[in-house]
Design a protein around this motif. Sequence first.
Motif, PDB file in Angstrom:
ATOM      1  N   ILE A 266      22.754  44.124  23.156  1.00 37.13           N
ATOM      2  CA  ILE A 266      23.410  45.265  22.514  1.00 37.13           C
ATOM      3  C   ILE A 266      24.521  45.796  23.414  1.00 37.13           C
ATOM      4  O   ILE A 266      25.649  46.019  22.959  1.00 37.13           O
ATOM      5  N   GLY A 267      24.207  45.957  24.681  1.00 30.87           N
ATOM      6  CA  GLY A 267      25.213  46.434  25.626  1.00 30.87           C
ATOM      7  C   GLY A 267      26.443  45.543  25.595  1.00 30.87           C
ATOM      8  O   GLY A 267      27.581  46.025  25.525  1.00 30.87           O
ATOM      9  N   GLU A 268      26.200  44.237  25.587  1.00 26.60           N
ATOM     10  CA  GLU A 268      27.325  43.294  25.582  1.00 26.60           C
ATOM     11  C   GLU A 268      28.099  43.372  24.271  1.00 26.60           C
ATOM     12  O   GLU A 268      29.337  43.407  24.268  1.00 26.60           O
ATOM     13  N   ASP A 269      27.367  43.407  23.158  1.00 33.58           N
ATOM     14  CA  ASP A 269      28.035  43.446  21.854  1.00 33.58           C
ATOM     15  C   ASP A 269      28.891  44.694  21.697  1.00 33.58           C
ATOM     16  O   ASP A 269      29.998  44.639  21.171  1.00 33.58           O
ATOM     17  N   VAL A 270      28.339  45.823  22.147  1.00 37.64           N
ATOM     18  CA  VAL A 270      29.081  47.069  22.014  1.00 37.64           C
ATOM     19  C   VAL A 270      30.368  46.989  22.822  1.00 37.64           C
ATOM     20  O   VAL A 270      31.462  47.235  22.318  1.00 37.64           O
ATOM     21  N   ARG A 271      30.232  46.598  24.068  1.00 42.90           N
ATOM     22  CA  ARG A 271      31.426  46.536  24.930  1.00 42.90           C
ATOM     23  C   ARG A 271      32.382  45.455  24.461  1.00 42.90           C
ATOM     24  O   ARG A 271      33.584  45.562  24.653  1.00 42.90           O
TER      25      ARG A 271
ATOM     26  N   CYS B  78      35.849  59.049  20.721  1.00 41.91           N
ATOM     27  CA  CYS B  78      36.852  58.107  21.194  1.00 41.91           C
ATOM     28  C   CYS B  78      37.172  58.371  22.653  1.00 41.91           C
ATOM     29  O   CYS B  78      36.787  59.400  23.209  1.00 41.91           O
ATOM     30  N   ILE B  79      37.909  57.429  23.229  1.00 41.82           N
ATOM     31  CA  ILE B  79      38.334  57.606  24.611  1.00 41.82           C
ATOM     32  C   ILE B  79      39.537  58.541  24.620  1.00 41.82           C
ATOM     33  O   ILE B  79      40.401  58.455  23.753  1.00 41.82           O
ATOM     34  N   GLY B  80      39.542  59.451  25.583  1.00 39.26           N
ATOM     35  CA  GLY B  80      40.631  60.416  25.663  1.00 39.26           C
ATOM     36  C   GLY B  80      41.984  59.733  25.739  1.00 39.26           C
ATOM     37  O   GLY B  80      42.103  58.604  26.230  1.00 39.26           O
ATOM     38  N   GLU B  81      42.988  60.413  25.243  1.00 36.51           N
ATOM     39  CA  GLU B  81      44.304  59.790  25.140  1.00 36.51           C
ATOM     40  C   GLU B  81      44.851  59.299  26.476  1.00 36.51           C
ATOM     41  O   GLU B  81      45.493  58.279  26.569  1.00 36.51           O
ATOM     42  N   GLY B  82      44.562  60.035  27.527  1.00 35.52           N
ATOM     43  CA  GLY B  82      45.079  59.636  28.839  1.00 35.52           C
ATOM     44  C   GLY B  82      44.276  58.520  29.484  1.00 35.52           C
ATOM     45  O   GLY B  82      44.325  58.338  30.687  1.00 35.52           O
ATOM     46  N   GLY B  83      43.517  57.799  28.705  1.00 31.94           N
ATOM     47  CA  GLY B  83      42.698  56.737  29.276  1.00 31.94           C
ATOM     48  C   GLY B  83      41.322  57.259  29.630  1.00 31.94           C
ATOM     49  O   GLY B  83      40.989  58.409  29.362  1.00 31.94           O
ATOM     50  N   GLU B  84      40.555  56.384  30.230  1.00 35.12           N
ATOM     51  CA  GLU B  84      39.153  56.709  30.475  1.00 35.12           C
ATOM     52  C   GLU B  84      38.943  57.919  31.376  1.00 35.12           C
ATOM     53  O   GLU B  84      37.982  58.651  31.242  1.00 35.12           O
TER      54      GLU B  84
ATOM     55  N   TYR C 167      32.710  53.484  24.088  1.00 35.16           N
ATOM     56  CA  TYR C 167      31.450  52.729  24.098  1.00 35.16           C
ATOM     57  C   TYR C 167      30.458  53.267  25.121  1.00 35.16           C
ATOM     58  O   TYR C 167      29.259  53.324  24.867  1.00 35.16           O
ATOM     59  N   GLU C 168      30.943  53.625  26.285  1.00 34.41           N
ATOM     60  CA  GLU C 168      30.028  54.097  27.332  1.00 34.41           C
ATOM     61  C   GLU C 168      29.292  55.356  26.877  1.00 34.41           C
ATOM     62  O   GLU C 168      28.107  55.517  27.111  1.00 34.41           O
ATOM     63  N   HIS C 169      30.045  56.215  26.209  1.00 38.06           N
ATOM     64  CA  HIS C 169      29.416  57.433  25.710  1.00 38.06           C
ATOM     65  C   HIS C 169      28.297  57.100  24.731  1.00 38.06           C
ATOM     66  O   HIS C 169      27.216  57.677  24.772  1.00 38.06           O
ATOM     67  N   TYR C 170      28.555  56.152  23.859  1.00 38.25           N
ATOM     68  CA  TYR C 170      27.538  55.776  22.882  1.00 38.25           C
ATOM     69  C   TYR C 170      26.306  55.190  23.546  1.00 38.25           C
ATOM     70  O   TYR C 170      25.178  55.510  23.186  1.00 38.25           O
ATOM     71  N   LEU C 171      26.535  54.315  24.527  1.00 36.26           N
ATOM     72  CA  LEU C 171      25.387  53.689  25.185  1.00 36.26           C
ATOM     73  C   LEU C 171      24.556  54.743  25.914  1.00 36.26           C
ATOM     74  O   LEU C 171      23.331  54.733  25.875  1.00 36.26           O
ATOM     75  N   ALA C 172      25.241  55.676  26.561  1.00 35.75           N
ATOM     76  CA  ALA C 172      24.526  56.646  27.395  1.00 35.75           C
ATOM     77  C   ALA C 172      23.938  57.801  26.599  1.00 35.75           C
ATOM     78  O   ALA C 172      22.908  58.358  26.985  1.00 35.75           O
ATOM     79  N   HIS C 173      24.594  58.189  25.506  1.00 38.19           N
ATOM     80  CA  HIS C 173      24.128  59.383  24.798  1.00 38.19           C
ATOM     81  C   HIS C 173      23.518  59.129  23.436  1.00 38.19           C
ATOM     82  O   HIS C 173      22.770  59.963  22.933  1.00 38.19           O
ATOM     83  N   GLN C 174      23.865  58.011  22.833  1.00 40.69           N
ATOM     84  CA  GLN C 174      23.334  57.753  21.502  1.00 40.69           C
ATOM     85  C   GLN C 174      22.225  56.710  21.521  1.00 40.69           C
ATOM     86  O   GLN C 174      21.330  56.762  20.696  1.00 40.69           O
TER      87      GLN C 174
ATOM     88  N   ARG D 181      15.482  51.243  34.225  1.00 42.25           N
ATOM     89  CA  ARG D 181      15.459  49.842  33.811  1.00 42.25           C
ATOM     90  C   ARG D 181      16.159  49.676  32.462  1.00 42.25           C
ATOM     91  O   ARG D 181      16.943  48.754  32.263  1.00 42.25           O
ATOM     92  N   LEU D 182      15.880  50.590  31.537  1.00 37.97           N
ATOM     93  CA  LEU D 182      16.506  50.520  30.219  1.00 37.97           C
ATOM     94  C   LEU D 182      18.011  50.705  30.336  1.00 37.97           C
ATOM     95  O   LEU D 182      18.791  50.000  29.695  1.00 37.97           O
ATOM     96  N   ALA D 183      18.398  51.650  31.189  1.00 40.03           N
ATOM     97  CA  ALA D 183      19.824  51.907  31.392  1.00 40.03           C
ATOM     98  C   ALA D 183      20.502  50.667  31.950  1.00 40.03           C
ATOM     99  O   ALA D 183      21.592  50.272  31.525  1.00 40.03           O
TER     100      ALA D 183
END
Length: 987
Positions: free
Chosen positions: A655-660, A715-721, A748-755, A774-776
């Motif tokens: 999942i991590g790979e697919d999302v990224r 989304c990612i902020g306009e000025g980049g990550e 994507y990082e936000h989704y993985l970490a918060h959703q 471990r899950l993280a």
Amino acid sequence: MKDIYEDFDRAVCLRGEGRAKKETQWLKVVYGFNEPQLPNNVSSPNFSRIFATNTTAFELLVLKRKIMGPCWLQIKNPQVDNKGVSCTRTIVNHRENIREIVCATARIWSNIDIDDPTPPEALPCTVRTFVRPLDRFPPNFEVRASGNGKGLISPMKNERMLLNSLLVTIHRADPDVIVGHEFLGVSLDVLLHRMRELKADHWSRIGRFRRSRWPPIGRQGTNLRFLSGRLLGDLASDGAKDMITSTTWSLTEMCKTHLKSDRQDIDPDDTASYFDGGVSSPERLLTFVRHCELDAHYQMALAAKVQILPLTRQLTNLAGNSWNKTLNGGRAERNEYILLHEFHRLKYVCPDKLWGKKSAVAAKAENEDGDAEGGKTTKGKRDKYKGGLVFEPKRGLWDKYILVMDFNSLYPSIIQEYNIDFTTVESVEVDADGEEKIPEPPSSEVPQGVLPRLIATLVNRRRQVKSLMKDKKATPAQLLQWDIKQMALKLTANSMYGCLGFEYSRFYARPLAALTTFKGREILTHTRELAESMQLDVVYGDTDSVFVNSNVTELAEALKISAEFKKAVNDRYKLLEIDLDGIFQRLLLLQKKKYAAVKVEDGSRTSTEVKGLDMKRREYCVLSKTVSQYVLEQILSGEATEAVVERIHEYLTTIGEDVRGGKIKLDEFIIFKRLGKNPEDYPDAKSQPHVQVALRMKARGLTARAGDVIPYVFCIGEGGETAKTAQADRAKHPDEVRRSSDELKIDYEHYLAHQILPPIERLCEPIEGTDRARLAECLGLDPNRYRSAAESEERYFGTLDSLMSDAERFKDAEPFLVRCRSCRGQVAFAPISDRESSLLLPSGPACPACQSALGTASLQVQLETQIRGHIAKYYESWTVCDDPTCGNRTRMMGVYGRRCLRQGCRGTVAFEYSDATLYNQLRFYLSLFDAEKAVKTSTGSKADEVKALVDLQGDFLRTMAATAEKYLNQSGRRWVQLSTLFSFMKM
DNA sequence: GCCTGGAGCGC
DNA sequence: GTCTAAACAGGCGCTCCAGGC
């Protein structure tokens, strides 16, 4: 004032405060509605109180004529002929931020029978769409439109002509019912404003009430009056939302879940592009028109599918209110009317409708608040009363059959069982602290009250209808009709309680509501105690249910236990009834109101039931839900823990790979959140993602009002990550993302970490072999950031626990007392490493007094008896007040939380025998037979002695340990703190 | 770190 | 040819998150 003497009524004044106050005579005066309304607070030397000065004409008509729901009325010259159902749809365009109408479809069904289960697509209907150009029609549009298949397309020159033609169509069809989606709040609002603005001819034909002057166009629901004479079935109204299960109530979602149809969404911002007259082909505009035609169909199909008309009609027949209110309003008014009818029939004077700023009751409560304790401002929220009881769940994964037993319609049954009514319950006293006491139920001699009798009638009628349904010869249409009827009866009976506690209800009676829930808590507590007395373990329970661990793996045995328990419970009540609601093969119990289970359906089939978990909530995106679903399936699969954990880890890695890797579709990232108020009214709008999105929607001319569910994507902020754009600013509407063509990138990082991570973490909490870090890690997140404080804290405790000496840990534990059958002596079973006192000899256990051998079976039974004694003590639920001057000890549950029940005492109560005490006691027993520990704690020459003993008496120790273990395994605490337990075991 | 208040569920 | 005004609204229990101090 023209007084007309009518008659004297024996009447009781209901004040909605428990028992009716006065039974006395009242003078009834009738005068016309052309006279001015009297204020309701006037008095004179001749009368002290006046009632019903503001009763509406509708209420009077309906009550006096005993009109229960829709029926034909003969009023002078009846003019009822036309029957038809129509469905209109408007697509709205904005230009200069004023919404205009570009296209409207009317789909008309004539002579429909709402009880006919035939779906609308199988019935004849006419379709007519009015469409006008923004600038000019694309070439050939008119020609192609005239050759359109089934639906008639009428190109209009301008918006005013479109409206006029639509009004003519409505007038000709003269529909009884208009079905729409967000019609009242959106379509009708725009229609009215445009009709007024463009001075449309005969605008009032949208309803049946002729008008020439425009009344003010109000907000939201108030515009229902423009449709006088027609019913409105709005699929997004509050009334409909109660009947349709959906997370967003968007047309697209409901089509998917209820009709299994994929509706194409059109981005409102693209509307103009469909009307571009500069293109060479009319195809795109035709697509748009067909979209409108289809939407009109979908709306009608949904209304038919959820049976909104038959159900609301039944509800209206039961309550005797107005059908349109049932369709579009909440439940309170239905309740009001059913009671008005009932009390009017019995010649009671009912409480007046109090509209305006504050009801008298609420105002009074506020005053009392001010007087009682100066500093305490309970802003907005009034004094509440206690509700249902929820047991502390014994968390973890259960794999024996769990019996879900619940009381049928608990609150309506309680109201009947204890005769709870306005006319039977004595008004309440206020105790020294200014708190309202729970009233006593009336004695058994008091005749049955109004409410209990009403509910009994509803329940009996439902029973009759259900027995009709057992008839083998019944047609499907009949069955459907009866099913709707029984549903309406059940809904009506069940909603009576809710309105007792509703402060703006005319029949507001908080003491009655409080008494009902009090009895509910009492009943549930007794039910659990009964289960415990039958050696059954109650794992969880909420308000009207107990989850009983049958502790067996044979379905037949579980059913037997359920039947016995059911009988035992039901023998205690007159009409209150518990029943088996379901059997769980496996149950993952995470929190109160949060669990998942594999439910046994009839025979060998199973289904999964999920309650309250993150995956059930709209603020988690589809991707998160899919991942949760997979993890849950694994956990509930019943396979070995290691295999499950491994699969979860593997899955999360992909999942991590697919999302990224960008392999997941945008739709799967959409989060939904409801607007609690209008977007402008948020004081902290900046920090709320959905409010930001809503504000931008409004800026684009779309609607976003209180109650709307807003979709968005992070989304990612306009000025980049690295940009420190506020989280809320980075939330975008899915359409914005789609339109942006790659400029907006999903975070994507936000989704993985918060959703994804948090829900998974919570699911895996009771599972060994994995943890947050471990899950993280599997998801490709930095595991160090997720080595949480909670985890290290737990370890800290674990260490503490394992370092604690046995003497310290078990200082409060009661000894295992062994009775010798020969000499009748009694002695405590000392730790086996204590060679001086231990009664375990290399030859086996023996009595230290008379040296007779003690049988393993006997010791096992004795141990079990003592363990059960402790469990029973725990379940007695004695509570003790912590105030030393009070020392009140009781089994009664306080009504107002954990306050001591003794009058005047300000202490709080705690369980005398806590679950921790019980758990520790069980662990103590287990420790007595722990061979490994005995060896480890022995030193020097003793070590060899103990080692030899343990080898020789291994069987005995294992048998005894297993006995203790059996109970420990049932203990909820063990599942929570596995790490603690293991540190102890391996020490 | 505590506390408070919404959301959004369960019953 | 008219046609008051005002017009919302089931309950509590519980977890989780975010924000304020």
